[in-house]
Design an enzyme around this catalytic site. Sequence first.
Site, mmCIF file in Angstrom:
data_model
loop_
_atom_site.group_PDB
_atom_site.id
_atom_site.type_symbol
_atom_site.label_atom_id
_atom_site.label_comp_id
_atom_site.label_asym_id
_atom_site.label_seq_id
_atom_site.Cartn_x
_atom_site.Cartn_y
_atom_site.Cartn_z
ATOM 1 N N ASP A 358 38.097 -25.136 8.339
ATOM 2 C CA ASP A 358 37.991 -25.699 9.679
ATOM 3 C C ASP A 358 36.984 -24.879 10.490
ATOM 4 O O ASP A 358 36.983 -23.648 10.415
ATOM 5 C CB ASP A 358 39.379 -25.649 10.330
ATOM 6 C CG ASP A 358 39.420 -26.328 11.670
ATOM 7 O OD1 ASP A 358 39.171 -27.541 11.713
ATOM 8 O OD2 ASP A 358 39.707 -25.645 12.680
ATOM 9 N N GLU A 387 33.537 -27.441 7.834
ATOM 10 C CA GLU A 387 32.824 -28.014 8.973
ATOM 11 C C GLU A 387 31.729 -27.034 9.367
ATOM 12 O O GLU A 387 32.032 -25.934 9.845
ATOM 13 C CB GLU A 387 33.772 -28.205 10.148
ATOM 14 C CG GLU A 387 34.826 -29.273 9.941
ATOM 15 C CD GLU A 387 35.694 -29.449 11.186
ATOM 16 O OE1 GLU A 387 35.828 -30.588 11.661
ATOM 17 O OE2 GLU A 387 36.242 -28.450 11.693
#
Length: 681
Positions: A358, A387
């Site tokens: 993340d 990400e």
Amino acid sequence: MFDLCVGSLVAGALLAPQTGLAAGDVAAAAAGKVDARFLDYPVYHGDDLGLTIDGSTARFRLWSPEAQSVTLRLYKQGRGGEAFETIKMKKDVNGTWTAAVTPVPYGKFYTFQVEINGRLLDETPGIWARAVGVNGHRAAIIDFAATDPEGWSSDKGPEVKHINDVVLYEMHHRDFSVHPNSGIANKGKFLAMTEEGTVTPLGDKTGIDHLKELGVTHVHILPSYDYNSVDEANLPANQYNWGYDPYNYNAPEGSYSTNPTNPATRVTEMKQMIKALHDAGIGVVMDVVYNHTADNDKSNFSLTAPGYFYRHNEDGTYSDASGCGNETASERHMMGDFIVNSVKYWAKEYHIDGFRFDLMAIHDTETMSRVAAALKEINPSIFVYGEGWTAGGSPLPADARALKENVAKMQGIAVFSDDIRDAVKGHYSDAADRGFATGKPGNEETVKIGIVASTAHPQVDYSKGNNSKFPYASSPSQVINYVSCHDDLTLTDKLAKSMPNSTEAERQRAARLAQTIVFTSQGTPFMFAGEEVFRNKKGVHNSYKSPDSINAIDWNLKHLNAEQFNYYKELIALRKAHPAFRMTTADDIARHLKFDNVTTPNLISYSLLDNANGDDWKEIKVIFNGGDEAAEVKLPKGKWTVVARDGKINHTGLLNADGTVQTLRGGKTLVEPRSALILYR
Ligand code: CA
């Protein structure tokens, strides 16, 4: 895209005061020297932090270089009651504190309490708790060997030769099993995945049998470490949360177990889930959120070595690249080591097959390369993606961040392509915006960037890219392609909002086209669970704590949208059967993928040539028409077998009414609106 963190912020858990240092060393902070002093901290590289069992002795070690004292407390319960033993820990090497207890107090719980500057911090299970009591406030002493399901020692995930062979399916435990129509007994639990033979009231397969039928290679489970927001002591309340609010990084979340008060249960049941998936040939990717913690001053990091694990602004306040009130500092030895050792632990103890980071760009590129290397050493099939962006500014210089744009600097790391995502369906944050697959012109070049997995290609003009302006990937192994995920509107809802005057059938066609672009593109395809049955979230884009009525997949949709499901199944089968869609080098793609010169808006046509990547098919022609009208293309003369056309697909060739395989002879050919035409010769 960062609403999952904005979501966490809204959750309230993070609205604690965000100024001041946990240690109270505000003066040093105000002088802007707060982060510099951490450079002088001794570091400890041993692998025995937290609790280790050494024969009949339990050994404890906590790293807290500025502590004046550390107290270890033993409890009979996971919460409530008084400590039955209180032990002053001894100062040991490299900023660590130790204690030993004989015999091992199995079944008991413990906490540490650190004293700094004459002030006692709250008790903490430490940052290395591997088993915890209800809600994770106390660490637990359990026998890990006893948590292994039968056959665990020989358990193994699928072998992955190349990440581009993987088909990712992103799934939340509750979404997947909690609906009454799932036919699954252990609703919302790890154990849901262990149930075979489950069906809907209409007789369609659900659960693990559904995954096998669909053909995905890996499930990507949303956060499954112990998170903060769901009250494990009150499971009948049926609270829902995505789980982007980490509390204990090295223990599973209790609300997904059948008994959060027994610390071994969540461990065993998570392993049972993983074993069941592995037995079905499916790998497990875990979503990990080391970039921030749910709390600031009260996090286990702050209660262990205040300030050290986080970045700060010049004025000493927490910097906030996560949009959640804080950001961790991977560039510091003990934080970087923590991330590396934590993923290694999940890979070894739980046999996890992949990790999704993340807000990965909050971490530095060097730490991410270390993560990938350490995991490959354990199991070469493990892969890592994340990400490649942050949710706010960071003191970490941009060139050191694990950004999408820096992916070529990292070894063994892939990033999500927001390029293909937004170009195909329209901008993620503007619900009404359309994309290539829904008839908006001007996205063609960005879709092409997606098709070549953001690698350099002689026919792709990156200056016309909507998001990226240069080929950031040096290899297709560095890119994950997708059109939707848990964040933002589901594809179904996005299509409803951007095509307000359309029929459901028209929107399903658009969804098929969008996913066909993803699944035929170079790179690794990723889909959000339930899109294969055209699931929606009733228009809620940030459903991080919405009730099951929004988030649960209604499995009766599988019957209602059977054609959609069959399309996805065939699409996945097509990709898996044909290595041409899974080339392994940028050079191969540049050589074997040729775009045709078409000028019609919302039309892309290309060929995969010369048995690309060892494919059986000499030439594969892929044509996408995202427009509202049928488009004409000129197909070279020859005998073409039709694989996909007009919203239908069969990975071995579409059939005519008489059972013969559909063919085309080339020449002027119509491509129906919002559909893919895929042929081979
Ligand atoms: Ca929890």
